[in-house]
Structure formats: structure tokens, C-alpha cells
Write an enzyme that holds these catalytic residues in place. Structure first.
Site, short mmCIF file in Angstrom:
data_model
loop_
_atom_site.label_atom_id
_atom_site.label_comp_id
_atom_site.label_asym_id
_atom_site.label_seq_id
_atom_site.Cartn_x
_atom_site.Cartn_y
_atom_site.Cartn_z
N ARG A 334 -0.82 8.43 1.70
CA ARG A 334 0.64 7.77 1.50
C ARG A 334 1.66 8.84 0.79
NH1 ARG A 334 3.11 2.54 0.81
NH2 ARG A 334 1.03 1.64 1.90
N GLU A 739 6.02 -2.08 -6.21
CA GLU A 739 5.97 -0.72 -6.35
C GLU A 739 7.37 0.15 -6.20
OE1 GLU A 739 1.61 0.56 -4.65
OE2 GLU A 739 2.72 -0.67 -3.29
#
Length: 804
Positions: A334, A739
Site C-alpha cells: 500500500r 484513515e
């Protein structure tokens, strides 16, 4: 500085008085968190508050005092001699597999022939009280022959020590683009890890039940994985283990996988002694045993033109994974996916090195590698701006993804089209509302007059992908039960860690059934109700579980509508559910009255629901595909001040414009934005993890590890929400909010670097905004500021301290 004012997030939102008195839709309203009143009153139980079964014992971990060595034996006699100590649990007491069932299968339940970090659990002591168990655990003596330990990324790179093979993502020809670039820069810097510091530490309570069955109360973001791990360690089928979690006192990713070890240890102790066992890590134990956010080290070479547009980039990201893989692979992936952030990179080569060290196995943390990826490109663009003497916001704008597909600048390096890009408009709006240009001029004037206190300003964007990159995790299930009095109970696979997931799911179900929010209750996450649930992570909790609960509620509503149509001689589509009433062209009934009619007619009043995220696909071997359903966007403008004599810094003002789509609950979303930003600010300014030369974590208590406190929150803190709904078909038109706001804090780091660069004689000093363009196409070494930007690191960047 202006006097402190109430944050916009609080002043702009008025709370409804009570869900019981509500009319109209529940979605879009700032309802209080479903447990808020109970939490304030001390009536919301966590695992350690649950009534204990008679005969409960308590476990404490025996930890390695050595970072790396051969485990030759364990002498438990001093512990066993203490009254009230029942015994120890070691690897020989594991009835099932000795290794945790992680994908890499590289982490033993208890240390076997070797120890791999200082703090690794060798076994447990079980006693009549937690205090006695901890005292006894300290008395156990481990015979360990020390071996050389790799403790830093530099050492791991030199030794080529990896937990997973390196990964490289390429598009175009980075080498050729760099060779042809009008200008080039090379740089390196490091970003430290971060302790989760949840209010409720890691805990599990394991209870043996009848006929080989088990109940485990676990503070976990992933009950299904805890179920799997406990069954695996006990040598049982998964149906024999039930895991329940009503709420957590914070998780932030630290309880995604690593709550599993705690539950396994508690269950093994309960298995050996045939009695319930509770294991709660003390704060220092939690620091020493559990993993952190992954520290990163970066090396880059970038080519760009005279306007600051990037033409080629070679980036290496070295990841400190700790002693085992855990979730390091997907975290590092990621980071690769997010090192573009909001910017088009045409010719690019990104290398990710997954390094093995003899430290805690680092794990998931809010953003899951995204922050570590984004800080790389934001640092590079800041360096380019200073090298050219241009305003950094202008350089950032020139590199943005272009919303027009015809421009050919809307595809990520991993081949996903950026179809919903709102950043050009969002940045323009924030630039105006934050008075960016006027304040930039004022700061330049301030810095010319002030020899000691220097200020900096930065405006940085966020583009964050929403979905699990492992496609199979993008699914969810839920149950909706309607009782004969019209009350509704919901159970879904997500977990509540304070983020308001249960509140949002209840709002979704209330609107689907047209009942007041007070009639809907969400119950504890339970593997016996919704099986195989994914972790509550990747910001997808509401997206997945809200849609699954919505699906279940719609099925119940459809059955009720069909009954009304039969009774009133109309079509089901003509039946409307709203405000606790059910309307048809013929008559109106209360929801409760209709439910009683349905029960009398033997209509099913419960249903299961399921959801799988559409459109996504991903090839983990090529790192290409569409791993994300959509992107969440945002931007933050931050002003800071530094003291060039002491290195101290302060965040003075923050202006945020963030994209949550059509907010399901504006109060909760604003809280997530504010909290995420402050947590990110802590990562980048004060939260420094320090390991000594022996491999011991020196910062293992609140006295030595500094998270942001109330006094660190900027006096001026303005939060606004972008008004556009999600362009993808998401629940309520919303977007994830857990997030993405964390990365807004990158503006703090960039503002600090701008303040440092404005100080005369700063190490790596660059030309400032408004200065003449640097005539050298191969500019000097960029300003290096390692994060967190502690006073020591700021002084080092200023040139006041010698490098380590």
C-alpha cells in the site's frame, strides 16, 4: 496568535436531543455515538470489566531479555515457588500447531530454538492474581546464548536481511527520463514508527465450555481471525470456538492481527489448567511485545522541468518489518500504491525492500502504509519547490492528476484510472478559505524580521484508496431481526473501536425500515452470528457492514411491503416506510402494528444480508489492477513556528477541507477528521521510538513516549466537509473517513521544513519562495528532516547539531 476558539467541528454541529424523539431520516444527522452516554457514565463494559467466572486465573508473559539468541532452556522454579502460582505454559503445552497460521508461517506461538527480539514471549505464568502472575513471570530465568542482532534498517540493508522478497513497480523508463531531465535532485530521509497507544491495552479472556467448546472475549478488530488462530493452536475445528467483542478502547490497527496472539496465549493457559484465564498486558509489556507502525527509510532521484513538473522518478523505500512478516507485505504494497498520492508519475521505478530486524514484528496502523508512501512524494515536491524558488502549492498543482482523460495524466503507476478526481477544485477552495497567499506573504515578512522564531506554511492534498488490497476481504455479512413490538436488532461482522461504526450501521437500518433510530440496537460482534468476517480495517467498516445490514433490512421491508400490498390491494412499490409509520394508498399503520400483523400471517421478520465490493480486481504478482473502489480526498493548510535555538515547534493553525461524500453522521466524521489529523501530527512531531544498542525499546511508557495532548491541539482548528456525494454507489453516498484524515498531517511536516528552510544557515538550505531560480540543474542536497520532527531533528536540520 489569536485566542483559542472552539473548533469548527464542534461549533458547526448541533446534536439532536434524543434519538427517541426523532422524526425524518437518520442518515446525515449528527447523532451521538451509540455508547457515548454509557462511556461517560462508566457503564460501558470492556473485556476487563466483564464479570469473571468462578475459578478464573490470570496469566502474564515471560519475555526474552535478549534481542537475538539461542534459547537453551527456561528455569521456572523461582516462579513456581511463589504461593498462588499454578504453573507455566510453554511451547510443549501447545496441543495444536506450534506456529501461528499467518500467510508466511514465520511466527511461533512461543519462542522455540531461538529468540528474535527483546520482549518476545517465551511462555506464560498462571497465578491467582494479575500482580502475582507478573511478579512470577519476572522471576523466571531464561538461558539464552546471545547472537548478533540486526536492529536498524541500515544494518538490515547491509546484511540483505529480508522477511519477504523485494518488490519493484515500474512504468515507462525512469532511467531514460532522469537522464533527459532538465533538472535533478537526489535525497534521502527516514520516518520513524509509531506506538498505537490505545486506551484499552491488549486483553483476552478465554473460557472453556462444555463438550470441548470455547468462548473467548477479545479486544480485537478481527474476531474471525482470533477464532481461526485459537482453534488452530488448540487443534480444534473453528466451530468449537466462539469469539465475542462488544467494543474496544481503541485499536488503530494494533488489534487487527496482534490481538490474536493474546487470545491464543490465554486459551492455551485455560486449556492446560482447565479453568478460565484472563491475560491483560500491562502498558510496558504492551510496548515491549507488540508491533508498531513500520519505520521507513527513503532514497530518491527525481527529474523535473523548470516549472517543477516531474519527468522521472526512482524511489526506494526500505521498510523495517521486525522479526516476522505479519502484515508487512500488504503494508509495504500500500505504501507503493500511495507514493504517488495526488500526482501523476509517468516514468517511475518504485522499489520496496521488506527488511528483517530483531525487533517487534511491526503491524497495521491507521493508514496501513499509505502515510509512509505519501510522505515520500510530498517531501520530493517540497524539495523541488525550494530548489526552484517556487511556491510549493504551485508545484503540487502542476503535478496533480488531470481530471480530463484526454490529457493522458489520470492513470496511476499500478494502472488504475483516477475517475473521481476533485482535488483541483478542492485545493482552490481551501486556498481561498485559508487565505493561503496572504498568509504566505505575511510569513515571509515575519521571517525577514525575526531572527529566532521562524514560521512555515504548507498546503498538502490527500488521495487515499478505499478497499482492502486483498480482494477477498472486501465482503461482509449482517443479520437484522425485527421483534413483535417493532424493535430491531442488528448484528454485523464489523467491530466497534470508538469510531462510531455501530452508530452508522444503526442509522442505515433505521432509514431502511423507516423507524426512529432509538428502535434499532446493534449487538456485540460475534463469530457465532456472522462467520468469516473481515477485519474492521482499511477504512471499510461502514462501506461493507453498512451495505450488508442495508441488504438484510431491505429484505425484511420487502416482505412487509408485500403483506401491506396484499392487505390493501396495492403494489408493493406504493408502500412507504417513514417516521415509524407504514403508508399505503389505502391506510396508515404503525410499524409495530404491521409487524404484529406480519407475525400473525407467519411472515419472516428477520433476514441475513451480504455485500461484496464491486469493480475491484488486483494482481499481486504484477501490482496492477483496480485495488480500490474509490478514492477519498482532502487537503490541509497548516501554519507552524519553530524556535531555531531550541528546536521546539508548535502548530499554530490548521484549516482542513475533507471529502466524506454525503456524511452519514457529520459529528462522528468531524471527530474522525480531527482525531486522525492530531494522531498524524503526533507521528510526525513527537512520537519517537528509540531502541538502545541491546535492542530494548527505551521509550516504553507515557513518561518517555509522547503522544499529543490537549495542549498540542492548535488553537485555530477549522474543519469543513466537501459537499459532493460519492460518485460510486456507496452506502448513503458516503465515503470512508477512518484513515484518510491521518495523511492531512503531512502538511505539518512540510510546514516545518519550510520554516527550517527560512532560517539562515539551515543545513541543505534552499532558495525560498520568491527567490531567483536556481541556475544549477543538479541542485544541492535537499533539506533533510527525519520524522518525527523532534527538537533534536529540527536542530540537526538547522545545522545546529552534528549528524548521528
Amino acid at each position: 496568535m489569536k485566542p483559542a476558539t472552539l473548533p469548527a467541528a464542534a461549533s458547526a454541529t448541533s446534536m439532536p436531543a434524543s434519538p427517541a424523539s426523532s422524526t425524518g431520516p437518520a442518515l446525515g444527522q449528527p447523532w451521538p455515538h451509540e455508547s457515548a452516554r454509557a462511556q461517560v457514565c462508566g457503564a460501558a463494559p470492556y473485556v476487563d470489566d466483564l464479570p469473571e467466572t468462578k475459578g478464573t486465573l490470570y496469566a502474564a508473559p515471560i519475555v526474552s531479555p535478549c534481542a537475538h539468541g539461542l534459547l537453551r532452556g527456561i528455569d521456572a522454579a523461582p516462579a513456581l515457588a511463589l504461593p498462588g502460582v499454578h504453573g507455566v505454559v510453554l511451547a510443549a503445552d501447545v496441543p495444536g500447531d506450534l506456529w501461528l497460521p499467518t500467510p508466511a508461517r514465520d511466527e511461533p506461538i512461543f519462542a522455540l530454538e531461538r529468540v528474535h527480539y527483546l520482549g518476545q514471549v517465551l511462555g506464560l505464568v498462571v497465578a491467582d492474581s494479575p500482580a502475582l502472575a507478573r511478579r512470577a513471570a519476572r522471576a523466571v530465568q531464561a538461558d539464552i546464548a546471545p547472537l548478533p542482532a540486526i536492529l536498524t534498517l541500515e544494518q538490515a540493508l547491509q546484511a540483505q536481511s529480508y522477511v519477504l522478497p523485494p518488490v519493484t513497480l515500474r512504468r515507462g523508463d525512469a532511467a531514460a527520463a532522469l537522464a533527459a531531465a532538465a533538472r535533478r535532485l537526489c535525497g534521502r530521509f527516514e520516518v520513524g514508527g509509531q506506538e498505537h497507544f490505545y486506551l484499552e491495552g491488549q486483553i483476552a479472556y478465554a473460557l472453556p465450555l462444555e463438550q470441548g467448546q470455547w468462548l473467548v472475549h477479545s479486544s480485537t478488530q478481527h474476531p474471525a481471525e482470533v477464532q481461526h488462530w485459537v482453534a488452530h493452536a488448540l487443534g480444534l475445528a473453528q466451530h468449537a470456538v466462539r469469539v465475542e467483542c462488544r467494543r474496544m478502547g481503541g485499536g488503530f490497527g494494533g488489534k487487527e492481527t496482534q490481538a490474536g496472539q493474546i487470545a491464543v496465549w490465554a486459551a492455551l493457559a485455560a486449556h492446560k489448567f482447565g479453568r478460565p484465564v484472563k491475560l491483560r498486558l500491562a502498558r510496558r509489556e504492551d510496548f515491549l511485545i507488540t508491533g508498531k507502525r513500520h519505520p521507513f527509510a527513503y532514497d530518491y532521484e527525481v527529474g523535473f522541468d523548470d516549472t517543477g513538473r516531474i519527468s522521472g522518478l526512482r524511489l526506494q523505500m526500505a521498510v523495517n518489518c521486525g522479526f516476522s512478516a505479519d502484515l508487512s507485505g500488504p503494508v509495504a504494497d500500500r505504501a507503493v500504491f500511495h507514493c504517488d498520492n495526488a500526482y501523476y508519475l509517468g516514468d517511475v521505478e518504485i522499489t520496496s525492500l521488506r527488511c528483517k530486524t530483531h525487533t517487534q514484528s511491526h503491524t497495521a496502523f491507521r493508514g496501513f502504509g499509505g502515510p509512509q508512501g505519501m510522505i515520500a512524494i510530498e517531501t520530493i515536491l517540497g524539495d523541488i519547490a525550494r530548489a526552484l524558488g517556487h511556491d510549493a502549492l504551485d508545484v503540487r498543482r502542476r503535478n496533480l492528476y488531470d481530471p480530463d482523460p484526454a490529457a493522458g495524466r489520470c492513470t496511476t503507476p499500478y494502472q488504475m484510472a483516477v475517475e473521481d478526481n476533485i482535488l483541483p477544485q478542492l485545493l482552490s477552495k481551501l486556498e481561498l478559505s485559508a487565505n493561503y497567499r496572504r498568509r504566505q506573504e505575511a510569513i515571509l515578512a515575519w521571517n525577514r524580521m525575526q531572527p529566532v522564531l521562524r514560521r512555515g506554511l504548507a498546503l498538502t492534498p490527500v488521495k487515499f484508496g478505499i478497499s482492502f488490497t486483498a480482494t477477498q476481504f472486501n465482503q461482509a455479512g449482517a443479520l437484522v431481526h425485527v421483534y413483535t413490538d417493532g424493535s430491531v436488532q442488528v448484528n454485523h461482522g464489523g467491530t466497534e473501536m470508538g469510531q462510531g461504526l455501530h452508530t452508522k450501521v444503526a442509522q442505515v437500518v433505521a432509514d431502511e425500515l423507516g423507524v426512529p433510530l432509538a428502535q434499532v440496537q446493534v449487538t456485540a460482534s460475534d463469530t457465532a452470528k456472522v462467520p468469516n468476517a473481515s477485519a474492521t480495517a482499511a477504512s471499510s467498516g461502514t462501506d461493507l457492514n453498512g451495505r450488508a445490514a442495508q441488504d438484510a433490512a431491505r429484505q425484511v421491508r420487502a416482505r412487509l411491503a408485500a403483506l401491506v400490498a396484499q392487505l390493501d390491494g396495492c403494489h408493493p412499490e406504493q408502500v412507504r416506510f417513514a417516521d415509524g409509520q407504514v403508508h399505503s394508498p389505502a391506510q396508515q399503520r404503525s410499524f409495530a402494528a404491521l409487524v404484529q400483523l406480519a407475525y400473525a400471517q407467519r411472515v419472516q421478520l428477520w433476514s441475513d444480508g451480504f455485500y461484496r465490493t464491486p469493480k475491484i480486481h488486483y494482481d499481486k504478482h504484477t501490482l496492477t489492477g483496480r485495488p480500490f473502489y474509490y478514492f477519498a480526498y482532502g487537503a490541509a493548510c497548516t501554519e507552524v513556528a519553530i524556535d531555531t535555538l531550541t528546536g521546539e515547534s508548535r502548530v499554530l493553525r490548521v484549516d482542513i477541507l475533507h471529502d466524506v461524500g454525503h456524511s452519514i453522521n457529520p459529528a462522528i466524521d468531524r471527530g474522525q477528521i480531527e482525531g486522525g489529523f492530531v494522531q498524524g501530527m503526533g507521528w510526525l512531531t513527537t512520537e519517537q521510538l528509540v531502541w538502545n544498542d541491546a535492542g530494548a525499546l527505551s521509550t516504553c511508557a507515557p513518561s518517555t513516549y509522547k503522544i499529543p495532548a490537549a495542549g498540542d491541539v492548535p488553537a485555530q482548528f477549522h474543519v469543513d466537509l466537501w459537499p459532493e456525494p460519492n460518485r460510486e454507489d456507496n452506502v448513503g453516498g458516503s465515503k470512508a473517513v477512518g484513515e484518510p484524515p491521518f495523511m492531512l498531517a503531512l502538511s505539518v511536516y512540510e510546514a516545518l521544513r519550510n520554516a527550517i528552510a527560512a532560517a539562515p544557515g539551515a543545513a541543505g538550505e534552499q532558495s525560498t519562495v520568491g527567490a531567483a531560480t536556481n541556475p544549477n540543474p543538479f541542485a544541492a542536497q535537499p533539506l533533510r528532516l527525519d520524522a518525527p520532527a523532534t527538537p533534536e531533528h529540527i536542530l540537526r536540520a538547522l545545522g545546529a547539531l552534528a549528524p548521528d
